[in-house]
Scaffold this active site. Sequence first.
Site, PDB file in Angstrom:
ATOM      1  N   GLY B 250       0.844  -1.200   0.000  1.00 39.24           N
ATOM      2  CA  GLY B 250       0.000   0.000   0.000  1.00 39.24           C
ATOM      3  C   GLY B 250       0.874   1.242   0.000  1.00 39.24           C
ATOM      4  N   ALA B 525      -3.842  -0.505  17.002  1.00 38.34           N
ATOM      5  CA  ALA B 525      -4.719  -1.675  17.053  1.00 38.34           C
ATOM      6  C   ALA B 525      -4.201  -2.676  18.083  1.00 38.34           C
ATOM      7  CB  ALA B 525      -4.824  -2.313  15.667  1.00 38.34           C
ATOM      8  N   ARG B 641       9.143  -1.619  22.099  1.00 40.25           N
ATOM      9  CA  ARG B 641       8.936  -3.063  22.203  1.00 40.25           C
ATOM     10  C   ARG B 641       8.822  -3.695  20.815  1.00 40.25           C
ATOM     11  NH1 ARG B 641       5.536  -6.523  25.554  1.00 40.25           N
ATOM     12  NH2 ARG B 641       6.072  -5.129  27.248  1.00 40.25           N
ATOM     13  N   PRO B 645      10.414 -10.069  16.123  1.00 38.00           N
ATOM     14  CA  PRO B 645      11.682  -9.592  15.541  1.00 38.00           C
ATOM     15  C   PRO B 645      11.860  -9.961  14.074  1.00 38.00           C
ATOM     16  CG  PRO B 645      12.061 -11.302  17.210  1.00 38.00           C
ATOM     17  CD  PRO B 645      10.610 -10.932  17.284  1.00 38.00           C
ATOM     18  N   LYS B 714       6.544   1.475  19.499  1.00 36.55           N
ATOM     19  CA  LYS B 714       6.614   2.690  18.681  1.00 36.55           C
ATOM     20  C   LYS B 714       6.114   2.360  17.274  1.00 36.55           C
ATOM     21  CE  LYS B 714      10.066   5.276  21.294  1.00 36.55           C
ATOM     22  NZ  LYS B 714      11.468   5.715  21.356  1.00 36.55           N
ATOM     23  N   VAL B 716       7.659   0.680  13.165  1.00 36.40           N
ATOM     24  CA  VAL B 716       8.858   0.327  12.402  1.00 36.40           C
ATOM     25  C   VAL B 716       8.657   0.406  10.889  1.00 36.40           C
ATOM     26  CG1 VAL B 716       9.691  -1.160  14.251  1.00 36.40           C
ATOM     27  CG2 VAL B 716       8.274  -2.141  12.437  1.00 36.40           C
ATOM     28  N   GLY B 717       7.474   0.802  10.442  1.00 43.62           N
ATOM     29  CA  GLY B 717       7.153   0.666   9.022  1.00 43.62           C
ATOM     30  C   GLY B 717       7.882   1.619   8.100  1.00 43.62           C
ATOM     31  N   GLU B 718       8.224   2.792   8.581  1.00 43.62           N
ATOM     32  CA  GLU B 718       8.736   3.812   7.662  1.00 43.62           C
ATOM     33  C   GLU B 718      10.157   4.265   7.976  1.00 43.62           C
ATOM     34  OE1 GLU B 718       5.097   6.572   6.684  1.00 43.62           O
ATOM     35  OE2 GLU B 718       4.684   5.424   8.491  1.00 43.62           O
TER      36      GLU B 718
END
Lengths: 327, 752
Positions: B250, B525, B641, B645, B714, B716-718
């Site tokens: 996406g 979520a 957290r 991993p 926190k 981690v996607g971007e």
Amino acid sequence: MRDFSYVRANSLDAARQAAALPGAMLLAGGTTLIDLAKCGVAEPETLVDIAHLKGLDRIEVNERGATIGALARMSHVADHADIKSRFPAVSEALWQAASAQIRNMATIGGNLMQRTRCPYFRDPANFPACNKRQPGSGCSAIGGVTRGHAVLGISDACIAMYPGDLAVALVAFDAIVHLGERHIPVDDFFLLPGTTPDREHAIEPGEMITGIEIPGSASARRSTYLKIRDRQSYEFAAASAAVGIEFEPDGRTIRDLRVALGGVATKPWRARAVENALKGKVLEPDTVRAASLLAVEGSVDHGANHYKVELAPRVVARAIRKLGETA
Amino acid sequence: MTLELSLNQQPAHARQGSSIGQPLTRRDGFLKVTGAARYAADNHPPGMLYAVLAVSSIARGRVAALDVEAAKAHKGVVEVMTPKNRPALAADPDAKDHPFMFRLDLLQNDQVRYPNQSIAVVIAETLEAATEGAALLSPRYEVMPARVGLDGAESIVPRAVGVGGPAVQHKGDVEAGLKSAKTRIEATYETPAQYHNAMEPHAIVVAWEGDTLSIDTPSQGLAMAQGRIAGLFGIAPENIHIRSPFLGGGFGSKGMISGPQVLGILAARLVGRPVKLVLRREQMYGPVGHRAPTRQTLRMGMDGEGRLTALDHHAKTASSTFDDFFEPAADASHTLYASPAIATSHDAVRLDTGTPLFMRAPGEATGSIALESAIDEAAYACGMDPLEFRLRNYAEVEPMTGKPFSSKALRECYRQAAETFGWASRPIQPRLMRDADGFLTGWGMGTATFPAIMFQAEARAVLRADGSGVMETGAQDMGQGAWTAFAQIAADGLGLDIDQVDFRAGSSDLPNAGIAGGSGHTATAGMAIHNAGAAVIARLADLATGDEGSPLYGAGNEGVLARGGRLYRRDDESRGESYAEILTRAGLTEIEGHGKGAPDPASQEAYAKHAHGAVFAEVKVDPDFGQIRVTRLVGAFAAGRVINPRLVRSQYYGGMIWGVSFALHEEAITDRRSGRIQNANLAEYHVPVNADVPSIEALLVHEDDPHVNALGIKGVGEIGITGTAGAVANAVWHATGVRPRRFPVRIEDLLG
């Protein structure tokens, strides 16, 4: 949908007959034709499928040279042990072409018929003017995005680059294209755009590529294909060179030299001026560098593709030097 | 939507006693590699027709004529939808009720405002007939000149950048800071327009039944899409059922429902039959968003110790002529480096393009490559190692606001990544390192950062008398692993083994999970799931502790633990019983609990919340050809957290590869005469191939954050794109001595 007929040819003669009819096109690996049909450039009325024809995929290599059937797959030729040892430039050009998936599908005959990636040529819906598609309609590329366009062999009618790799190596080693009984040098098979950029190959209606023949030579045996591009794979050349060299027994004096360029010209580009300048000379870096500049003699750029004029001689010089080092 | 779990070994959580933290493989992986995963375009309801867009050739003007008759006469064509017969909408597609609502091209008139804008929809019995019908429309246009490029129109100062952020901000006196500086740099960088190019094109399969709608379409925000469609069609959101179990990527382009998707719904209404509409690759270059180009100028002043005295970051960007999204690139300078004076500002032009939108790290990625390049220039101007310079200017509090960080393990990221990379032996001067083959070798670094954002989400948890559990939330898996990570959080929240939990997501009839965007989905979520689990466990504990027949009688809620499908007394773990026993004795087949996830306003006010990282890159450049190859990437990231991993590392890898792409490959190239993009295909719009990324490492740095949310997540996607793009650019400089000023860096930039 746009209807077309599909004919599965059951012999070479049947294929030739069917393909001679107006609106008919040969279908082998399909990697070029289907692409061109999707973008609206190719509008075949009849597809003559030859992919299954027997005996046209042979690869034979002996002292005199190599003969390769039109239906041999790019990946098979690239990986053929004798091609690798006697024609390294041919194998290397194939390995660096396209992607693994395309190499597994595409045939040698189809590869020779590959058409330009000029984005204007490939977009008839949005750029009606293209002399290659529609003679006399004009050239949309001139004045447009030209980073990938040719700097050699261009005309006022067309600046589209020939994108392939294999044919560059074939031109360097004087390969012959077999159109059935008629045999023509590969350098003559590819035409300059001139005023007729719609005519790209010296192939007549009813003719079909049945194979290629590459004469064996010492220079073919000591050869390489060097391809420079921004991305490591699946990209057309910014500039490439197929080079072969044969030394005198002293191991330093150049007896024979073959140089052809890719990624810079409207057809696979034999650089005879470089060859002639170096034949009989001792291989020295300065001599090679100076002679390599002759590769782009007569070039005309359109701004964004000027870098090809700088790059191509360096690629040639590196390839020659590399072959010299392996002496 | 629900997934069957098929693990062929005893799962790690069973061995470890928890699901969170375990490197489970994707629970949907088997479905995907076997082709069994059903994506939107895989659906074929009975009687379905195919819709194909006709899109504009021109960038600006109006459609003067369409040969609708020719299209309709083509065999198989059922209908042609144009502005003349397009079904009425309940809302104006050009209305903008809030900054998160974007204007859509839904055939509201004959105007053309960008190339590839929808101008008609052809609906036919087959895809081929619809495709040919669209070609037969042979549009004629009244053409106006296209406005192209960052100098192609008059500059304006946008009212807001990003979503509602101020375009101009400052603290302290930048000019005074520059004046007092011992060393100053000023540098300008350009970044191109980029397109999301998710592998899966936008696709929609629609069936109307009266005034209810059944939709299969990829969405990063099901509830938002539902609300937008409801508003446009004047129907109740609950009458719209959207299924989006899987997205083939996406990256922001599926955050909001796009114009072409709504046209699919309109087409189905017009013909009274189910319709499928799938964009072709080239049609994705216009109506579904992109990353706007930028031209950024940074000015920095440093004192004698290399401390920043001033940081000024200006970004010029572009938006469409008809809507507002302005890439907030300069805001990247708000959070990373300490300076007594910081100023950020934006200006923009309005061009004849589709509206730019959120694209993975919008603003952060563009801003980062310029900021990290300028920091590198500043370090060199001060004669300092770039890592030392960054440490000298390390921000102990958020520079722009002065707020403390909720947590910040960036020093540890620098340390671990530098050590793994071997940074210490790097010469400060460029063009000094060569490898055995004569390639110029360069090492560069960049700091990565991304805000820890939370939206709003809800979840529903159920415990059943058979001892199993259900967790429901309309979460969206774009490929990042939501099916797995959320199931892990659900398992721990319910005190069950993961294979005892039926986790349901990807459908709009489930509780609203918010948007899968802003790197905030797992936190948001995830917290809803966590809280729903806690709520249902609390109900179960109420039942047990109030029941004289239970060994937990009288323990009270606080005195009970949930684990492995059993409740235990906290003070005596030998006393406990299973969920099944408690529910069966109570005569209940199931009980449920609800939970929400949302940012905590008090901690939002008190703390600056960001993930951080450090990325080190090695490139090799052929000195004759200017051909660049990235040979090594090492990143270390601290993002609170880590739920899984394996998945987190994949997100970092993906982001870092995108950073390589940003620095060296991606660029939409526009024909300045027509305004058309000339490389709108995956052969010529380049992203790295596998061979372009030979070695990549992502280190997970431990970080406890008690403030972001109860789970300490926190995002981690971007973050991986930020830092990496600049690190590659700086490595190119270090190899060659040539400072990249425009991206992507190409052969011709280094030919000399």
